[in-house]
Structure formats: structure tokens, C-alpha cells
Design an enzyme around this catalytic site. Structure first.
Site, short mmCIF file in Angstrom:
data_model
loop_
_atom_site.label_atom_id
_atom_site.label_comp_id
_atom_site.label_asym_id
_atom_site.label_seq_id
_atom_site.Cartn_x
_atom_site.Cartn_y
_atom_site.Cartn_z
N VAL A 63 -3.67 5.21 3.44
CA VAL A 63 -3.65 6.61 3.00
C VAL A 63 -2.80 7.46 3.95
O VAL A 63 -1.99 8.28 3.52
CB VAL A 63 -5.07 7.18 2.85
CG1 VAL A 63 -5.03 8.67 2.48
CG2 VAL A 63 -5.85 6.42 1.78
N CYS A 64 -2.95 7.25 5.25
CA CYS A 64 -2.17 8.01 6.24
C CYS A 64 -0.68 7.70 6.10
O CYS A 64 0.16 8.60 6.19
CB CYS A 64 -2.65 7.71 7.65
SG CYS A 64 -4.37 8.14 7.96
N ASP A 65 -0.37 6.45 5.88
CA ASP A 65 1.01 6.02 5.67
C ASP A 65 1.60 6.74 4.46
O ASP A 65 2.66 7.37 4.54
CB ASP A 65 1.03 4.50 5.47
CG ASP A 65 2.41 3.92 5.21
OD1 ASP A 65 3.09 4.38 4.27
OD2 ASP A 65 2.80 2.99 5.92
N THR A 68 1.98 10.57 5.05
CA THR A 68 3.09 10.90 5.94
C THR A 68 4.42 10.72 5.22
O THR A 68 5.32 11.57 5.33
CB THR A 68 3.02 10.04 7.22
OG1 THR A 68 1.74 10.27 7.84
CG2 THR A 68 4.14 10.39 8.19
#
Length: 172
Positions: A63-65, A68
Site C-alpha cells: 500500500v505504501c509503495d 508513493t
């Protein structure tokens, strides 16, 4: 330091966020994080610009990938905006992520040293010593114009709402 029990969840399990809940209309808190070259980055470093500050648990998660990468694409379409992605990942790991992912339109900054950002913006997950997922838009006069604390850490933020708030701040 203020603790907000149950302010976030991880896979449905309640977590405690440390630090105050930042609200729209207040002055943005100062912080000090590290750039990839280990130089300090503060709120004042981008004074006079509209800022999109994104807090993520770790760039090394799906999710962070994705988040970003999405904001990197959107940042390419905006001028006069400083986009920071804050995590407790080490600056070196952030640099490798950016190189591999082709991230060039935003800055990843590390809060690993003393969680200055997390404590000032109320995103420190006490149980995990990670940042929770949150988004802040700060106008050129350092006033907070948008806040989203994502309740479930594994969920995506409301991209459209954040980008609309950011675009409003750029036009102001």
C-alpha cells in the site's frame, strides 16, 4: 506526550497513536527529519510553498509503495508544491526504493532518528514504532488546510480529496 488509544487499527486490531491530532486551520507543527544525504529537512525548509506531507508505515509494503508511486505521478503535474513522504525507514532504504521505483517528483524523508514528525503530527504508532498512514496539506503560510488520518493502516487514503485540497492550496 498525548496518546490516542484506538485512533488507528492494523488488520482490525486497535493501535495507539502518540502525539496530538492535527486539525485543519491550525499552524503546522515544526519537525526535523532526514533527507537521503542525512541532512535535516524541516517544515521551514519549504517555507512559502504549498506542502503535501504523506506519512506511511514503510515504503517496503504494497500500500505504501502504491501510494508513493501515485503521489509521485500527481506531483509531476503540479508546480510550486513540495511533496514529502515520511516514514521511519532508513534514508538508505528510501533511496533504494526511489531509485527502483523511479520516484523523482517527491522527497522521501526519514523520521527514524527521533520520530520528530510522528510525535508532532500524532502519527506515531506506539505498539509498532512506525508512522501511521496520514496526509496533511500545509499552505505557504504554514496553516494546515487538509488532514486525513487513515483509520485502518492497511487501507489507501482518499487520493482525490487530498489532491483536490492540494490544488485549492496552490490556487490560493
Amino acid at each position: 506526550m498525548e496518546e490516542r488509544k484506538g485512533a488507528a487499527t492494523f488488520k482490525g486490531n486497535p493501535l495507539t497513536l502518540v502525539g496530538p491530532e492535527v486539525k485543519v486551520g491550525q499552524k503546522a507543527p515544526e519537525f526535523s527529519v532526514l533527507a537521503g544525504d542525512l541532512s535535516p529537512v524541516t517544515l521551514a525548509s519549504s517555507k512559502g510553498k504549498t506542502r503535501l506531507i504523506i506519512s506511511v508505515p514503510s515504503l517496503d509494503t504494497p500500500v505504501c509503495d502504491a501510494e508513493t508511486r501515485r503521489f509521485n505521478e500527481e506531483a509531476a503535474k503540479l508546480s510550486g508544491v513540495e511533496v514529502l513522504v515520511v516514514s521511519v525507514d532508513l534514508p538508505f532504504a528510501q533511496g533504494r526504493f526511489c531509485q527502483t521505483a523511479g520516484i523523482k517528483n517527491l522527497k522521501t524523508v526519514s523520521d527514524h532518528r527521533d520520530t520528530s514528525f510522528a510525535q508532532a503530527y500524532g502519527t506515531l504508532i506506539k505498539e509498532l514504532r512506525l508512522e501511521s498512514r496520514a496526509i496533511f496539506v500545509v499552505d505557504p503560510s504554514d496553516k494546515v488546510s487538509y488532514v486525513e488520518y487513515v483509520k485502518e493502516v492497511t487501507s489507501h487514503p482518499n487520493y482525490d480529496a487530498a489532491l483536490n485540497a492540494l490544488k485549492q492550496g496552490v490556487r490560493a
